[in-house]
Motif scaffolding. Structure first.
Motif, PDB file in Angstrom:
ATOM      1  N   ALA A   1       1.727   5.717  17.601  1.00 54.68           N
ATOM      2  CA  ALA A   1       2.940   5.992  17.049  1.00 54.68           C
ATOM      3  C   ALA A   1       4.164   5.077  17.105  1.00 54.68           C
ATOM      4  O   ALA A   1       4.758   4.730  16.099  1.00 54.68           O
TER       5      ALA A   1
ATOM      6  N   LEU B   1       3.268   2.220  14.575  1.00 53.02           N
ATOM      7  CA  LEU B   1       3.570   2.440  13.110  1.00 53.02           C
ATOM      8  C   LEU B   1       5.121   2.471  12.966  1.00 53.02           C
ATOM      9  O   LEU B   1       5.620   2.092  12.110  1.00 53.02           O
TER      10      LEU B   1
ATOM     11  N   ARG C   1       2.567   2.225   3.326  1.00 51.46           N
ATOM     12  CA  ARG C   1       1.194   3.128   3.222  1.00 51.46           C
ATOM     13  C   ARG C   1       0.140   2.289   3.837  1.00 51.46           C
ATOM     14  O   ARG C   1       0.210   1.120   4.140  1.00 51.46           O
TER      15      ARG C   1
ATOM     16  N   LEU D   1      -6.019   3.474  10.082  1.00 52.60           N
ATOM     17  CA  LEU D   1      -5.085   4.156  10.737  1.00 52.60           C
ATOM     18  C   LEU D   1      -6.021   4.683  11.746  1.00 52.60           C
ATOM     19  O   LEU D   1      -5.727   4.756  13.026  1.00 52.60           O
TER      20      LEU D   1
ATOM     21  N   SER E   1       1.420  12.773  13.705  1.00 50.48           N
ATOM     22  CA  SER E   1       2.433  13.160  13.060  1.00 50.48           C
ATOM     23  C   SER E   1       3.807  13.469  13.764  1.00 50.48           C
ATOM     24  O   SER E   1       4.682  13.193  13.668  1.00 50.48           O
TER      25      SER E   1
ATOM     26  N   VAL F   1       4.835  10.432  15.593  1.00 50.78           N
ATOM     27  CA  VAL F   1       5.644   9.468  14.830  1.00 50.78           C
ATOM     28  C   VAL F   1       7.187  10.188  14.515  1.00 50.78           C
ATOM     29  O   VAL F   1       7.986   9.516  14.548  1.00 50.78           O
TER      30      VAL F   1
ATOM     31  N   TYR G   1      10.358   8.677  12.302  1.00 49.99           N
ATOM     32  CA  TYR G   1       9.616   8.554  11.244  1.00 49.99           C
ATOM     33  C   TYR G   1       8.599   9.684  10.644  1.00 49.99           C
ATOM     34  O   TYR G   1       8.530  10.561  11.538  1.00 49.99           O
TER      35      TYR G   1
ATOM     36  N   LEU H   1       5.009  10.817   9.013  1.00 49.99           N
ATOM     37  CA  LEU H   1       3.807  10.516   8.453  1.00 49.99           C
ATOM     38  C   LEU H   1       3.330  11.421   7.448  1.00 49.99           C
ATOM     39  O   LEU H   1       3.124  12.711   7.662  1.00 49.99           O
TER      40      LEU H   1
ATOM     41  N   ASP I   1       0.455  12.673   4.915  1.00 44.17           N
ATOM     42  CA  ASP I   1      -1.026  12.361   4.724  1.00 44.17           C
ATOM     43  C   ASP I   1      -1.376  12.643   3.077  1.00 44.17           C
ATOM     44  O   ASP I   1      -0.987  13.441   2.525  1.00 44.17           O
TER      45      ASP I   1
ATOM     46  N   PHE J   1      -1.837   7.120   4.390  1.00 43.08           N
ATOM     47  CA  PHE J   1      -0.997   7.761   4.772  1.00 43.08           C
ATOM     48  C   PHE J   1       0.378   6.805   4.604  1.00 43.08           C
ATOM     49  O   PHE J   1       0.224   5.831   4.481  1.00 43.08           O
TER      50      PHE J   1
ATOM     51  N   VAL K   1       4.386   6.004   5.791  1.00 43.03           N
ATOM     52  CA  VAL K   1       5.209   6.367   6.819  1.00 43.03           C
ATOM     53  C   VAL K   1       6.688   5.934   6.090  1.00 43.03           C
ATOM     54  O   VAL K   1       6.925   4.882   5.570  1.00 43.03           O
TER      55      VAL K   1
END
Length: 91
Positions: A10, A13, A30, A36, A54, A57, A62, A64, A66, A71, A73
């Motif tokens: 996390a 990302l 993405r 990932l 998720s 993150v 942020y 996430l 799907d 994914f 962000v």
């Protein structure tokens, strides 16, 4: 997945959001599902993995999203100025 691994993914990302790549200085991006999974140290991603990541993150500020094969962000602040739906619109 160990909590430390999840938090590390996390954080990574979130860090990538501020890095320059893809011709832009920073911002939404993405990441392919396979990449990932690699970042998380997994061969494949399961529903629980995505749910837990998720949440982690989101704790970083942020979101996430799907999109099945990849994914997205985005900064959670991106959603602050979206239009709000009034009750009259729903009913």
């Amino acid at each position: 997945m160990k909590l430390n691994d999840l938090e590390a993914a996390a954080v990574r990302l979130a860090e990538m959001y501020g890095q320059e790549f893809g011709g832009k200085p920073s911002g939404r991006y993405r990441i392919p599902r396979k990449l990932l999974a690699e970042l998380m140290g997994r061969r494949r991603l399961y529903e629980e993995d995505v749910r837990d990541l998720s949440r982690a993150v989101l704790e970083q500020g942020y979101v996430l999203i799907d999109m099945e094969t990849f994914f997205v962000v985005m900064s959670a602040n991106s959603f602050v100025n979206y239009r709000r739906v009034a009750r009259e619109m729903v009913g």
